[in-house]
Design an enzyme around this catalytic site. Sequence first.
Site, PDB file in Angstrom:
ATOM      1  N   PRO A   1      23.167  47.692  19.722  1.00  0.00           N
ATOM      2  CA  PRO A   1      23.161  49.341  18.886  1.00  0.00           C
ATOM      3  C   PRO A   1      22.727  49.882  18.404  1.00  0.00           C
ATOM      4  O   PRO A   1      22.806  51.211  17.921  1.00  0.00           O
ATOM      5  CB  PRO A   1      23.867  48.360  18.215  1.00  0.00           C
TER       6      PRO A   1
ATOM      7  N   GLU B   1      22.653  38.152  16.487  1.00  0.00           N
ATOM      8  CA  GLU B   1      21.802  39.393  15.057  1.00  0.00           C
ATOM      9  C   GLU B   1      20.850  39.944  15.948  1.00  0.00           C
ATOM     10  O   GLU B   1      20.640  41.124  15.855  1.00  0.00           O
ATOM     11  CB  GLU B   1      21.410  38.547  14.118  1.00  0.00           C
TER      12      GLU B   1
ATOM     13  N   ARG C   1      30.503  55.883  39.366  1.00  0.00           N
ATOM     14  CA  ARG C   1      31.048  56.665  39.568  1.00  0.00           C
ATOM     15  C   ARG C   1      30.772  58.120  40.033  1.00  0.00           C
ATOM     16  O   ARG C   1      31.218  59.260  40.899  1.00  0.00           O
ATOM     17  CB  ARG C   1      32.192  57.725  38.431  1.00  0.00           C
TER      18      ARG C   1
ATOM     19  N   ASP D   1      33.661  67.032  37.119  1.00  0.00           N
ATOM     20  CA  ASP D   1      34.901  66.148  36.444  1.00  0.00           C
ATOM     21  C   ASP D   1      34.557  67.351  34.581  1.00  0.00           C
ATOM     22  O   ASP D   1      33.683  67.934  34.649  1.00  0.00           O
ATOM     23  CB  ASP D   1      34.117  64.910  35.319  1.00  0.00           C
TER      24      ASP D   1
HETATM   25 CL1  6GU Z   1      25.068  48.060  23.386  1.00  0.00          CL
HETATM   26  N1  6GU Z   1      26.147  46.327  21.876  1.00  0.00           N
HETATM   27  C1  6GU Z   1      26.425  46.032  21.018  1.00  0.00           C
HETATM   28  N2  6GU Z   1      26.221  45.016  20.151  1.00  0.00           N
HETATM   29  N3  6GU Z   1      26.895  46.862  20.167  1.00  0.00           N
HETATM   30  C2  6GU Z   1      27.601  48.110  20.212  1.00  0.00           C
HETATM   31  C3  6GU Z   1      26.720  48.256  21.860  1.00  0.00           C
HETATM   32  C4  6GU Z   1      26.014  47.565  22.167  1.00  0.00           C
HETATM   33  N4  6GU Z   1      26.970  49.767  21.849  1.00  0.00           N
HETATM   34  C5  6GU Z   1      28.144  49.945  20.929  1.00  0.00           C
HETATM   35  N5  6GU Z   1      28.294  48.865  19.991  1.00  0.00           N
END
Ligand code: 6GU
Length: 269
Positions: A91, A118, A156, A171
Amino acid sequence: MIRFDILTLFPGMFESPFQSSLLQKAREKNLVEIHIHDIRAFAADKHRMADDYPYGGGGGMVMKVEPIAKALESIGPLESADGVLRVLLTPQGELFSQEKARELSRRRRLVLVCGHYEGVDERIREHLIDSEISIGDYVLTGGELAAMVVVDAVSRYIPGVLGNEESAASDSFSEGLLEYPQYTRPAVFGEWVVPEVLLSGNHARIERWRRKESLRRTLRRRPDLLARSRLSEEDKILLKEIEAEGKTVQSPESRVTSSQEEDGKAGLD
Ligand code: 6GU
C-alpha cells in the site's frame, strides 16, 4: 512474450484466477508465462518461518529478508539483467494506473513480491526491489490480489493477448475518457428501448453520438479525467451541447444528476 514470477506466502490464491478467461488462453499461446514461488519453501529453519516480530517492539509481524532473498536467487540472476523489474506490492507503493501497466508491459520479465502482515523488512526494499506498487488507496490483507491485478492489466498490452477487434491502445480509458453506452438485441425490451441513432445505419451520426455520450459520462462521473484529456474542437462543441442539454432536456446521464452518490456507486464501466 512476458514472464511473471510471483513470490507469495499464499501460492494457492493464484490457482484459479490465472486458469480462466483470456489469461489462460494467453498462457496456452505462450504469450504470457506465470510462475508462482512459495516464499515459505525458502525459509531456513525447520518451522519454515517467513515472518518474525519487529525489532523495537510493537504489534504485528514483519516479513523476513532471508526467505525472499533466497527465493529471488532461485529464479536466476536478476540484478543487472535488463528488461527485468523486481516489484513489491504494498500500500506504500506508487499508485498503479493504465499508463503504468503499459510501461510495465515493455519489460521481458516482472518479478512480483507480495507484501504481507504489517510490512516487510526494510532491507528487502533497499536491496532486493526496484519498484513498489499499490493498486489503490485502501488496505488489502496482502499483495496477492494486487499482483493479480497487475498481471491482468499488463498482459492486455502483450500483442496477441486480446482479440483482433480489441486493442489495449484503443481502450477509451487509455484515451482518457470513459466508454460510451453499449446496447445489444433486442431493440425493444418492454418499455426500454435502444437509442434510435444506433439503429440508423448512419455511421457518422453513430460515431458522433458515441463520442458525445463518452464525453457526457466522463463529465458526470470523472471530471478529473476530462480535465486531463486532450479534447478536439469537435469535442468542445459536443461539450457545449451537453452543457445546454443539461439545463433543458432529460438525458440518460442527467437523470441521476441530483445524486452524486449514485454516480459514485455506478463506477466505471
Ligand atoms: Cl499492493 N497491498 C496491500 N496489502 N494492500 C493494498 C495494496 C497492496 N494496494 C492497495 N491496497
